[in-house]
Design an enzyme around this catalytic site. Structure first.
Site, mmCIF file in Angstrom:
data_model
loop_
_atom_site.group_PDB
_atom_site.id
_atom_site.type_symbol
_atom_site.label_atom_id
_atom_site.label_comp_id
_atom_site.label_asym_id
_atom_site.label_seq_id
_atom_site.Cartn_x
_atom_site.Cartn_y
_atom_site.Cartn_z
ATOM 1 N N THR A 171 0.782 -1.207 0.039
ATOM 2 C CA THR A 171 0.139 0.133 -0.007
ATOM 3 C C THR A 171 0.862 1.244 0.090
ATOM 4 O O THR A 171 0.630 2.408 -0.620
ATOM 5 C CB THR A 171 -0.988 -0.265 1.279
ATOM 6 O OG1 THR A 171 -1.694 -1.244 1.241
ATOM 7 C CG2 THR A 171 -1.880 1.201 1.175
ATOM 8 N N ARG A 190 -1.671 5.040 7.614
ATOM 9 C CA ARG A 190 -2.227 3.908 8.222
ATOM 10 C C ARG A 190 -2.129 3.716 9.781
ATOM 11 O O ARG A 190 -1.093 4.206 10.250
ATOM 12 C CB ARG A 190 -1.545 2.573 7.411
ATOM 13 C CG ARG A 190 -1.723 1.436 8.279
ATOM 14 C CD ARG A 190 -1.195 0.227 7.373
ATOM 15 N NE ARG A 190 -2.113 0.147 6.207
ATOM 16 C CZ ARG A 190 -1.859 -1.142 5.210
ATOM 17 N NH1 ARG A 190 -0.934 -2.001 5.540
ATOM 18 N NH2 ARG A 190 -2.707 -1.026 4.277
#
Lengths: 318, 426
Positions: free
Chosen positions: A59, A108
């Site tokens: 990601t 995140r």
């Protein structure tokens, strides 16, 4: 303007037209990426900070690449090794970062809701790259784009989401998105990995893989999140693979043209058989990765437009 | 000799379960008599209540005053003022301080601090096991002699049933009250909310409401075995109620309480990870809330408390799972409880049975009644007065209330402790 959001914190607060707008733009970015057409002016002069409080390779690189293709100045902050270890609170970290005046903040965090909390404290656009077991919106969007390209539409499809739903933010975002676009969602998991109340979200719930996969158009596998499990949710990986791992036999219950998806990284031989994952006629797993970059480009493009619009409105008021 | 005469008062009597206009005569800090009309009492200071409610002061069991250890969160002075403003005339303090209140020496420190700083009665609880670690019982006898009114490990469950059964047996020999937290520790480990649709939506670790019943069932079995005097601090789920009802019917010495937050809020109030709504046990479903409200009205649940738990901003401004649990409640206990009255789910005498009379009975106090000889711990309040709560105006040092900005009804006009006015203008 059909995309109004200031941040991309989750699918929950997106309107279906916003989703379609984003996917349309991502689709064109996907084509341009294939042709090698650059768009380095889109985010030129903007700073993108990737702040990952949890390990990520895929990601994070996808966001980094997306930002660079659009001309942003990209900085990666590995937060695991940094000030958090020195006892700084999330809000202090946010304020410190805010003082550096970033434009796009990709976050995140291992705790659900942490990205929402952070977004309240900064003046830039925040993109949720996964918060705890809550949401992972860009993953759901890239899955949606992959499905739309493979199936030609993103509505009235029968889609099975299988595996560790309990620990999966990918599942939550996908349930939200696919539900908003009016698809039929079937959830398949051992009861220990199925969160309670899922039928209330309009999903059909199955404990048996063969029943759940019957005649579906899309099979979405989830990774067994061993690192999030505190205590035994399943007796063993081999029993899990036997009952819930996707192999040719189980896949035969789906439609003959059903596609197979996986958000990665895969545990081959645990939730998916290697030959299925590598079957180019069924598996769209590599395409998902490709669409990830395009979707993130589109998301940052749209958020940057809104950011610039709100900043120029503020300047005019002054 | 000082005489006070409260006239033209709406007297809320939780013993007779009446709500009627009358007068109340107080002499030397004690109630003398209740009248239906205004008597003539020579030399008495007359307080015209203007038809507002006069009730026995609230006795709040389970108040956390963060002394010793965390005086920046709450002190006896700030908690005492908050209590006075909230119509709470007796606070029964929790032992989950730093260090735990588990020796007579620490208890004496607490009593000294309370006496010096708090305008309301302060009755301390002590820990049931040393350090609240669930391994060895505290000096229950000495602590009782030093003034401990109950024994509890607060929000910790004694997992070792042998340790707990011995502590209960020993407590019984001294007629000491044991207060338990009913949450199965294994099932509730790591949970931040009640499991269900909302927990799944927010991706938060949940605990089944069944964890409460499991722990209650265990404690009831131990009571049958030991015969101890036991109070479950918070019963918040419908599934636990039949077990409680059965235990009472079987003649066990058991009572139960509930926090006002579980009576007036539900799990959905957490909304977008609002940590001021994180309490222990977590807020429940609306079905559970309604069942528990009914249990209070029926008298199955005996006591309403605030479970006052001060937390500073730093411990609340965190991701939901990491944030501390607890909410302040001394100043919002009455207006929040009055929501049930305004919703016509309970009448005022029954509300004060749960707020004042039953806690007094449990602690074997004379207070909580409008009867001759009872201490004149009284509150005068207007149950209808509307206001919007502003947390910055709370007298508690910590402002972690879930009711910030909430529209509420019910204002305390005056608070008297032993006949002395400690809140409101004379």
């Amino acid at each position: 303007m059909t995309f109004r959001a200031k941040h991309l914190l989750g699918i929950e607060h997106l309107h279906p037209t916003e989703i379609t707008t984003l996917l349309d733009l991502a689709d064109s970015y996907a084509e341009h990426n294939r042709k090698g057409i650059a768009h380095r002016d889109v985010l030129a002069g903007l700073t993108q900070i990737n702040m990952f409080f949890e390990n990520s390779t895929r990601t994070q690189s996808s966001f980094e690449l997306a930002g660079k293709r659009l001309g942003a100045d990209v900085m990666n902050m590995g937060m695991q090794a940094s000030s958090i270890k020195k006892g700084e609170t999330l809000i202090d970290t946010a304020l410190t970062l805010n003082a550096m005046r970033p434009d796009l903040l990709v976050v995140r965090h291992p705790h659900s809701g942490a990205v929402d909390l952070l977004a309240q404290k900064v003046n830039c656009a925040v993109l949720n790259a996964g918060d705890g077991k809550h949401e992972h919106p860009t993953q759901a969007l890239l899955d949606a784009l992959t499905i739309r390209r493979a199936k030609g539409r993103l509505h009235r499809l029968s889609i099975a989401i299988c595996g560790d739903i309990s620990h999966s933010r990918v599942a939550r975002s996908n349930i939200m998105l696919l539900g908003k676009m009016e698809n039929r969602i079937r959830l398949i998991a051992p009861p220990t990995l199925m969160p309670s109340g899922m039928a209330d979200f309009g999903c059909e719930v199955f404990e048996n893989m063969e029943e759940g996969l019957k005649d579906v158009d899309v099979v979405m596998m989830l990774r067994l999140q061993k690192e999030r499990m505190d205590g035994g949710f399943i007796p063993s990986e081999r029993e899990y693979f036997h009952r819930y791992g996707l192999d040719a036999e189980k896949l035969a219950h789906a439609k003959s043209d059903a596609i197979v998806m996986h958000p990665g990284p895969m545990n081959r031989g645990v939730e998916i058989d290697g030959t299925i994952a590598d079957d180019i006629n069924r598996s769209v797993i590599q395409e998902q990765v490709e669409m990830g970059v395009a979707v993130r480009m589109a998301a940052m493009d749209l958020l940057a437009q809104n950011l610039r619009a709100s900043r120029s409105a503020q300047t005019q008021m002054v | 000799m000082t005489d006070l005469l409260f006239t033209n008062a709406r007297l809320i009597d939780p013993v007779a379960l009446t709500d009627s206009i009358g007068a109340l005569h107080v002499r030397d800090g004690k109630i003398v008599e209740k009248f239906e009309t205004t008597p003539a009492i020579e030399g008495a200071t007359v307080i015209d209540c203007d038809g507002k409610c006069l009730a026995p002061g609230i006795i709040d069991i389970g108040v956390k005053v963060s002394e010793p250890g965390e005086r920046h969160k709450e002190s006896f002075s700030s908690a005492g003022r908050a209590a006075a403003a909230g119509g709470v005339t007796t606070i029964v303090t929790r032992p989950d301080t730093i260090p735990s209140i588990d020796t007579p020496e620490i208890l004496e420190f607490v009593e000294r601090r309370a006496q010096a700083d708090a305008p309301v009665h302060v009755l301390p609880m002590a820990a049931l096991t040393k350090g609240r670690e669930g391994r060895e019982m505290t000096e229950i006898g000495f602590l009782q002699d030093a003034g401990a009114v109950a024994f509890s490990d607060a929000d910790r469950v004694i997992t070792d049933t042998k340790v707990f059964s011995r502590a209960l047996t020993y407590a019984r020999s001294l007629d000491a009250l044991v207060i338990g937290h009913t949450q199965d520790p294994g099932l509730s480990n790591g949970a931040a909310v009640t499991s269900g649709k909302f927990a799944s939506l927010r991706g938060l670790p949940g605990v089944s409401p069944m964890a409460e019943r499991m722990a209650l069932d265990r404690d009831i079995a131990l009571l049958e075995m030991t015969g101890a005097r036991y109070h479950a601090s918070q019963i918040t789920t419908a599934r636990a109620l039949p077990a409680l009802e059965r235990a009472k019917r079987n003649g066990l010495n058991i009572t139960a309480g509930v926090s006002v937050h579980h009576l007036t809020l539900n799990e959905m109030d957490v909304a977008d990870y609002r940590t001021f709504f994180k309490v222990k046990p977590p807020l429940r479903s609306e079905e559970d809330r309604l069942a528990v409200v009914q249990a209070v009205a029926d008298g199955l649940i005996d006591i309403i408390c605030s479970m006052h738990t001060p937390q500073d901003e730093e411990s609340k401004r965190l991701p939901y799972e990491e944030a501390a649990s607890g909410a302040v409640g001394l100043e919002t206990l009455l207006p929040a409880a009055l929501r049930l009255y305004h919703a016509e789910m309970i009448d005022l005498p029954r509300l004060f049975r749960a707020l004042s009379l039953n806690p007094a009975r449990l602690l074997q106090l004379d207070a909580g009644r409008l009867l001759e000889g009872a201490p004149a711990d009284l509150i005068l309040f207007d149950p209808d007065a509307p206001f919007q709560l502003d947390r910055s105006k709370l007298l508690s040092k910590s402002k972690n209330t879930p009711f910030d900005g909430a529209r509420m009804q019910g204002k305390v006009i005056g608070t008297w402790v032993s006949g002395e006015r400690i809140w409101g203008n004379a």
